[in-house]
Write a protein that holds these residues in place. Sequence first.
Motif, short mmCIF file in Angstrom:
data_model
loop_
_atom_site.label_atom_id
_atom_site.label_comp_id
_atom_site.label_asym_id
_atom_site.label_seq_id
_atom_site.Cartn_x
_atom_site.Cartn_y
_atom_site.Cartn_z
N THR A 118 0.83 -1.21 0.00
CA THR A 118 0.00 0.00 0.00
C THR A 118 0.86 1.26 0.00
O THR A 118 0.59 2.21 -0.74
N LEU A 119 1.91 1.27 0.82
CA LEU A 119 2.82 2.42 0.83
C LEU A 119 3.43 2.62 -0.55
O LEU A 119 3.51 3.75 -1.06
N TRP A 120 3.87 1.54 -1.17
CA TRP A 120 4.48 1.63 -2.49
C TRP A 120 3.48 2.16 -3.51
O TRP A 120 3.79 3.06 -4.29
N GLN A 121 2.26 1.60 -3.49
CA GLN A 121 1.25 2.00 -4.47
C GLN A 121 0.85 3.47 -4.35
O GLN A 121 0.68 4.15 -5.35
N HIS A 122 0.73 3.95 -3.12
CA HIS A 122 0.22 5.31 -2.93
C HIS A 122 1.30 6.39 -2.91
O HIS A 122 1.04 7.52 -3.34
N TYR A 123 2.50 6.06 -2.43
CA TYR A 123 3.49 7.11 -2.22
C TYR A 123 4.80 6.93 -2.97
O TYR A 123 5.59 7.86 -3.03
N LEU A 124 5.05 5.76 -3.52
CA LEU A 124 6.35 5.50 -4.14
C LEU A 124 6.28 5.12 -5.61
O LEU A 124 7.29 5.21 -6.31
N ARG A 125 5.16 4.70 -6.08
CA ARG A 125 5.04 4.27 -7.48
C ARG A 125 4.92 5.50 -8.37
O ARG A 125 4.03 6.33 -8.18
N PRO A 126 5.81 5.60 -9.34
CA PRO A 126 5.71 6.75 -10.25
C PRO A 126 4.49 6.61 -11.16
O PRO A 126 4.13 5.50 -11.57
N MET A 127 3.86 7.70 -11.46
CA MET A 127 2.68 7.68 -12.31
C MET A 127 3.05 7.74 -13.80
O MET A 127 2.22 7.50 -14.65
N ASP A 128 4.30 8.06 -14.08
CA ASP A 128 4.75 8.05 -15.47
C ASP A 128 5.53 6.75 -15.72
O ASP A 128 5.44 5.81 -14.94
N SER A 129 6.30 6.69 -16.75
CA SER A 129 7.01 5.45 -17.08
C SER A 129 8.40 5.37 -16.43
O SER A 129 9.17 4.47 -16.73
N SER A 130 8.69 6.28 -15.53
CA SER A 130 9.99 6.26 -14.86
C SER A 130 10.08 5.09 -13.88
O SER A 130 9.07 4.51 -13.49
N THR A 131 11.30 4.77 -13.51
CA THR A 131 11.54 3.65 -12.60
C THR A 131 11.32 4.09 -11.15
O THR A 131 11.76 5.17 -10.75
N ALA A 132 10.67 3.26 -10.39
CA ALA A 132 10.43 3.54 -8.98
C ALA A 132 11.73 3.48 -8.19
O ALA A 132 12.65 2.73 -8.56
N VAL A 133 11.83 4.28 -7.14
CA VAL A 133 13.01 4.28 -6.28
C VAL A 133 13.17 2.91 -5.62
O VAL A 133 14.28 2.40 -5.50
N LEU A 134 12.08 2.33 -5.20
CA LEU A 134 12.08 0.99 -4.61
C LEU A 134 11.20 0.09 -5.47
O LEU A 134 10.19 0.54 -6.01
N PRO A 135 11.56 -1.17 -5.57
CA PRO A 135 10.73 -2.08 -6.38
C PRO A 135 9.41 -2.38 -5.71
O PRO A 135 9.25 -2.22 -4.50
N MET A 136 8.47 -2.83 -6.51
CA MET A 136 7.18 -3.25 -5.96
C MET A 136 7.43 -4.40 -5.01
O MET A 136 8.06 -5.38 -5.36
N PRO A 137 6.95 -4.27 -3.75
CA PRO A 137 7.16 -5.37 -2.80
C PRO A 137 6.32 -6.59 -3.16
O PRO A 137 5.22 -6.46 -3.72
N ILE A 138 6.84 -7.74 -2.80
CA ILE A 138 6.15 -8.99 -3.07
C ILE A 138 5.30 -9.35 -1.87
O ILE A 138 5.74 -9.27 -0.73
N VAL A 139 4.07 -9.73 -2.13
CA VAL A 139 3.15 -10.16 -1.08
C VAL A 139 2.97 -11.66 -1.23
O VAL A 139 2.56 -12.14 -2.28
N ASP A 140 3.32 -12.41 -0.17
CA ASP A 140 3.12 -13.86 -0.17
C ASP A 140 1.64 -14.17 -0.14
O ASP A 140 0.88 -13.52 0.57
N ASN A 141 1.27 -15.16 -0.87
CA ASN A 141 -0.14 -15.60 -0.86
C ASN A 141 -0.23 -17.00 -0.29
O ASN A 141 -0.96 -17.84 -0.79
N GLU A 142 0.53 -17.27 0.76
CA GLU A 142 0.53 -18.60 1.38
C GLU A 142 -0.61 -18.74 2.35
O GLU A 142 -1.06 -17.90 2.97
#
Length: 142
Positions: A118-142
């Motif tokens: 959620t933090l990544w989606q709302h505050y860290l993901r760029p809205m253009d085609s630029s690269t994010a400072v941090l990668p999208m975190p992985i959420v385990d679905n176990e």
Amino acid sequence: MKILWAICVLVISSSVMASTQTATLNCDEAYSTLEINQCAEDKLALAEQQLQVYLAQSIHQNSADKALVDAINIAQKQWLLYRKTECNAVYTQWQQGTIRGVMALSCQLAITQQRTLTLWQHYLRPMDSSTAVLPMPIVDNE
């Protein structure tokens, strides 16, 4: 003085043994309740560390907007309360079994990973085609 020294030696040797056991624990083959709980605790600790990195970056990246930083901090405090109460409810649901610990830890892990995303989606993901400072975190679905 000898008693104090003996107690210190016991405490130190116990902590060394515990850290050695954790280091050699193969979580893919964890069998006992203690091993399974230790693996779940270790996984949660890593997720919490990742969350702190994403939270700090969210605050840093938006530092020019004091109102937003304040809102992120308030949301984080409320989120911590939510995670605690939700996972305490899960623990209560399983209170009669030895599985209660790992169920509560699994709850905390899932909610922590979701918060990081959620933090990544709302505050860290760029809205253009630029690269994010941090990668999208992985959420385990176990």
